[in-house]
Design a protein around this motif. Structure first.
Motif, PDB file in Angstrom:
ATOM      1  N   ARG A 181     -24.528 -17.990   4.572  1.00 31.72           N
ATOM      2  CA  ARG A 181     -23.508 -18.736   5.318  1.00 31.72           C
ATOM      3  C   ARG A 181     -23.696 -18.589   6.832  1.00 31.72           C
ATOM      4  O   ARG A 181     -23.380 -19.508   7.599  1.00 31.72           O
ATOM      5  N   LYS A 213     -18.434 -21.117   9.805  1.00 32.69           N
ATOM      6  CA  LYS A 213     -17.523 -20.057  10.274  1.00 32.69           C
ATOM      7  C   LYS A 213     -17.699 -19.987  11.793  1.00 32.69           C
ATOM      8  O   LYS A 213     -18.293 -19.048  12.337  1.00 32.69           O
ATOM      9  N   TYR A 267     -11.302 -21.213  14.627  1.00 31.19           N
ATOM     10  CA  TYR A 267     -10.202 -20.233  14.594  1.00 31.19           C
ATOM     11  C   TYR A 267      -9.344 -20.360  15.844  1.00 31.19           C
ATOM     12  O   TYR A 267      -8.115 -20.295  15.776  1.00 31.19           O
ATOM     13  N   THR A 283      -5.505 -20.299   7.470  1.00 30.00           N
ATOM     14  CA  THR A 283      -6.309 -19.941   8.647  1.00 30.00           C
ATOM     15  C   THR A 283      -7.475 -19.028   8.281  1.00 30.00           C
ATOM     16  O   THR A 283      -8.451 -18.954   9.015  1.00 30.00           O
ATOM     17  N   GLY A 284      -7.372 -18.334   7.128  1.00 30.98           N
ATOM     18  CA  GLY A 284      -8.442 -17.393   6.785  1.00 30.98           C
ATOM     19  C   GLY A 284      -8.678 -17.215   5.303  1.00 30.98           C
ATOM     20  O   GLY A 284      -9.203 -16.173   4.883  1.00 30.98           O
ATOM     21  N   SER A 285      -8.322 -18.224   4.494  1.00 25.83           N
ATOM     22  CA  SER A 285      -8.551 -18.091   3.045  1.00 25.83           C
ATOM     23  C   SER A 285      -8.601 -19.452   2.372  1.00 25.83           C
ATOM     24  O   SER A 285      -8.056 -20.432   2.888  1.00 25.83           O
ATOM     25  N   ASN A 286      -9.247 -19.489   1.210  1.00 27.88           N
ATOM     26  CA  ASN A 286      -9.257 -20.691   0.368  1.00 27.88           C
ATOM     27  C   ASN A 286      -8.040 -20.658  -0.569  1.00 27.88           C
ATOM     28  O   ASN A 286      -7.423 -19.607  -0.749  1.00 27.88           O
ATOM     29  N   ARG A 314      -7.050 -28.416   9.952  1.00 26.75           N
ATOM     30  CA  ARG A 314      -7.441 -27.225  10.709  1.00 26.75           C
ATOM     31  C   ARG A 314      -8.590 -27.564  11.642  1.00 26.75           C
ATOM     32  O   ARG A 314      -8.739 -26.978  12.717  1.00 26.75           O
ATOM     33  N   LEU A 319     -14.125 -24.025   4.460  1.00 25.55           N
ATOM     34  CA  LEU A 319     -15.174 -23.006   4.518  1.00 25.55           C
ATOM     35  C   LEU A 319     -15.592 -22.637   3.089  1.00 25.55           C
ATOM     36  O   LEU A 319     -14.727 -22.376   2.249  1.00 25.55           O
ATOM     37  N   GLU A 357      -7.195 -25.399   3.332  1.00 25.62           N
ATOM     38  CA  GLU A 357      -7.222 -23.936   3.290  1.00 25.62           C
ATOM     39  C   GLU A 357      -6.212 -23.387   4.296  1.00 25.62           C
ATOM     40  O   GLU A 357      -5.569 -24.144   5.017  1.00 25.62           O
ATOM     41  N   GLY A 401     -15.988 -20.318   0.833  1.00 22.74           N
ATOM     42  CA  GLY A 401     -15.616 -18.902   0.732  1.00 22.74           C
ATOM     43  C   GLY A 401     -16.421 -18.197  -0.357  1.00 22.74           C
ATOM     44  O   GLY A 401     -16.627 -18.728  -1.448  1.00 22.74           O
ATOM     45  N   ILE A 402     -16.805 -16.982  -0.048  1.00 24.89           N
ATOM     46  CA  ILE A 402     -17.577 -16.197  -1.013  1.00 24.89           C
ATOM     47  C   ILE A 402     -16.637 -15.630  -2.080  1.00 24.89           C
ATOM     48  O   ILE A 402     -16.995 -15.528  -3.249  1.00 24.89           O
ATOM     49  N   THR A 403     -15.412 -15.325  -1.690  1.00 22.98           N
ATOM     50  CA  THR A 403     -14.424 -14.908  -2.690  1.00 22.98           C
ATOM     51  C   THR A 403     -14.083 -16.099  -3.593  1.00 22.98           C
ATOM     52  O   THR A 403     -13.944 -15.945  -4.807  1.00 22.98           O
ATOM     53  N   GLY A 463      -9.989 -14.600  -0.131  1.00 20.87           N
ATOM     54  CA  GLY A 463     -10.823 -14.368   1.041  1.00 20.87           C
ATOM     55  C   GLY A 463     -11.235 -12.907   1.096  1.00 20.87           C
ATOM     56  O   GLY A 463     -10.637 -12.063   0.418  1.00 20.87           O
ATOM     57  N   THR A 464     -12.224 -12.614   1.899  1.00 23.62           N
ATOM     58  CA  THR A 464     -12.696 -11.227   2.029  1.00 23.62           C
ATOM     59  C   THR A 464     -11.561 -10.333   2.522  1.00 23.62           C
ATOM     60  O   THR A 464     -11.321  -9.259   1.972  1.00 23.62           O
TER      61      THR A 464
HETATM   62  C1  LIG Z   1     -10.988 -20.380   7.216  1.00 24.44           C
HETATM   63  C2  LIG Z   1     -11.418 -19.495   6.112  1.00 24.44           C
HETATM   64  N1  LIG Z   1     -11.426 -19.981   4.855  1.00 24.44           N
HETATM   65  C3  LIG Z   1     -11.801 -19.236   3.812  1.00 24.44           C
HETATM   66  C4  LIG Z   1     -12.193 -17.916   3.974  1.00 24.44           C
HETATM   67  C5  LIG Z   1     -12.609 -17.111   2.800  1.00 24.44           C
HETATM   68  O1  LIG Z   1     -13.986 -16.854   2.829  1.00 24.44           O
HETATM   69  P1  LIG Z   1     -14.586 -15.525   2.196  1.00 24.44           P
HETATM   70  O2  LIG Z   1     -14.074 -15.472   0.788  1.00 24.44           O
HETATM   71  O3  LIG Z   1     -16.044 -15.708   2.257  1.00 24.44           O
HETATM   72  O4  LIG Z   1     -14.093 -14.399   3.007  1.00 24.44           O
HETATM   73  C6  LIG Z   1     -12.181 -17.358   5.266  1.00 24.44           C
HETATM   74  C7  LIG Z   1     -12.592 -15.967   5.495  1.00 24.44           C
HETATM   75  O5  LIG Z   1     -13.713 -15.718   5.803  1.00 24.44           O
HETATM   76  C8  LIG Z   1     -11.799 -18.170   6.346  1.00 24.44           C
HETATM   77  O6  LIG Z   1     -11.791 -17.661   7.589  1.00 24.44           O
END
Ligand SMILES: Cc1ncc(COP(=O)(O)O)c(C=O)c1O
Length: 347
Positions: free
Chosen positions: A91, A192, A197, A230-233, A182, A253, A228, A255-257, A294-295
């Motif tokens: 990524r 990313k 952000y 601000t920081g997760s799916n 977003r 994004l 999504e 997301g790896i999670t 998310g991570t």
């Molecule tokens: C905007 C956004 N979406 C989704 C994710 C989830 O991604 P991941 O599961 O790789 O952390 C994140 C975190 O990195 C993020 O910042």
């Protein structure tokens, strides 16, 4: 915090970790130049100190910057495990390509992250107390005035022990639906990129003041479909038992999670998972459980969602809890690594 010091930084209180920065021993720095061969220098591990950068570096004016976030964890029997570092390496390159930046080779990403974790080993919390969060960044440090892509770049990686992202959201988060994207359609949403952000913070802070934990952005074209936070799916379990998550596009994004949870839901929980557009009306009417991944967020149930004046409450989490347990068991080394997601860091 005094970042100028070279004295050995103190260990934090493991019982009071939060998702905030603790200065650790070592960072990684590497310089890249499109016009040199090889394009990246050898890189160096250095004490966690301020770095030197031109005031005219492209990043400051034009925001050419991407980053990653991943975790290393100590197991009960003292091993150090990294979760899916190969996917973060992929990524990192994907994000760089989206912003037309110099790519950092995946192998070098993995080697640098692994060595960074090893060198900051004393900051990896004891098993069950938290994780060592690794933050690789890549930005254009070339001094220039005019708006153009850059030819000179820098990779900086640092690490910090962290605890939970939310201090008090065990019962689930409260989200506010924002009828806006977003990121711009056709833009950098699948990267990313730091700018994504920056653009989300003002609205999130407004909603924090109103008592929400975070926001759920709708798509920027029609303001009809969930994207999504601000920081997760996001994932929704429909009342008919099917699990749905928005299909990846230019505003989400990868997301790896998210990717891991889809696989766990299908192969471990036997659920049907659909990756497709998810309308906000569908979430309000047909969904029993909503959760985020998310991570930093891990698997986080949504307790309550507000869309316009309408508040929707969801069932107590069931699938989210099962997925969280399955994921955490693999990440912490308690369950066998049947998907080959784990890399052990040799000490
Ligand atoms: C905007 C956004 N979406 C989704 C994710 C989830 O991604 P991941 O599961 O790789 O952390 C994140 C975190 O990195 C993020 O910042």
């Amino acid at each position: 915090m005094a970042l100028m010091t070279t004295d050995a930084p103190a260990l934090p209180d493991w019982d009071k970790l939060s998702f905030s920065l603790t200065q650790t021993d070592t960072i990684f720095e590497c310089f890249g130049d499109l016009d040199s061969d090889p394009q990246w220098d050898e890189g160096a591990f250095k004490p966690f100190e301020n770095v030197s950068i031109s005031p005219a570096a492209t990043i400051f004016s034009y925001g050419l910057s991407i980053f990653e976030g991943l975790k290393a964890e100590r197991t009960e029997d003292g091993k150090i495990l990294l979760f899916r570092v190969d996917r973060n390496a992929w990524r990192f390159g994907h994000s760089a390509t989206q912003l037309r930046m110099l790519n950092f080779p995946e192998k070098r990403f993995i080697t640098a992250v692994t060595e960074l974790v090893r060198r900051n080993e004393r900051f990896i919390p004891p098993a069950g107390k938290g994780t060592l969060y690794v933050r690789p960044t890549l930005f254009a440090d070339e001094p220039q005035l005019g708006l153009r892509t850059a030819r000179r770049y820098r990779v900086l990686m640092y690490a910090s022990p962290v605890g939970a992202y939310f201090s008090s959201a065990d019962a689930g988060v409260r989200l506010r639906v924002l009828e806006q994207g977003r990121v711009a359609p056709g833009g950098t949403g699948s990267a990313k990129a730091a700018g994504n952000y920056a653009g989300s913070l003002n609205r999130r802070e407004q909603m924090h003041v109103e008592g929400f934990d975070d926001v759920l952005f709708l798509d920027a074209r029609d303001a009809q479909f969930a994207t999504e936070t601000t920081g997760s799916n996001v994932f929704a379990k429909l009342k008919n038992g099917i699990l749905v998550t928005p299909k990846l596009n230019d505003q989400i994004l990868p997301g790896i999670t998210r990717e891991s949870v889809i696989q766990l839901a299908k192969e471990q929980l036997g659920l049907t998972v659909e990756e497709r557009p998810l309308r906000i009306e569908e979430i309000l009417g047909d969904v029993s459980e909503l959760f985020c991944t998310g991570t930093a967020w891990t698997v986080r149930p949504v307790r309550e969602l507000q869309y316009r004046d309408e508040i929707t409450k969801f069932d107590a989490p069931d699938v989210a809890v099962q997925l969280l347990q399955s994921l955490r068991a693999i990440q912490s080394g308690e369950a066998p690594d049947r998907f080959e997601w784990i890399r052990e860091v040799a000490l």
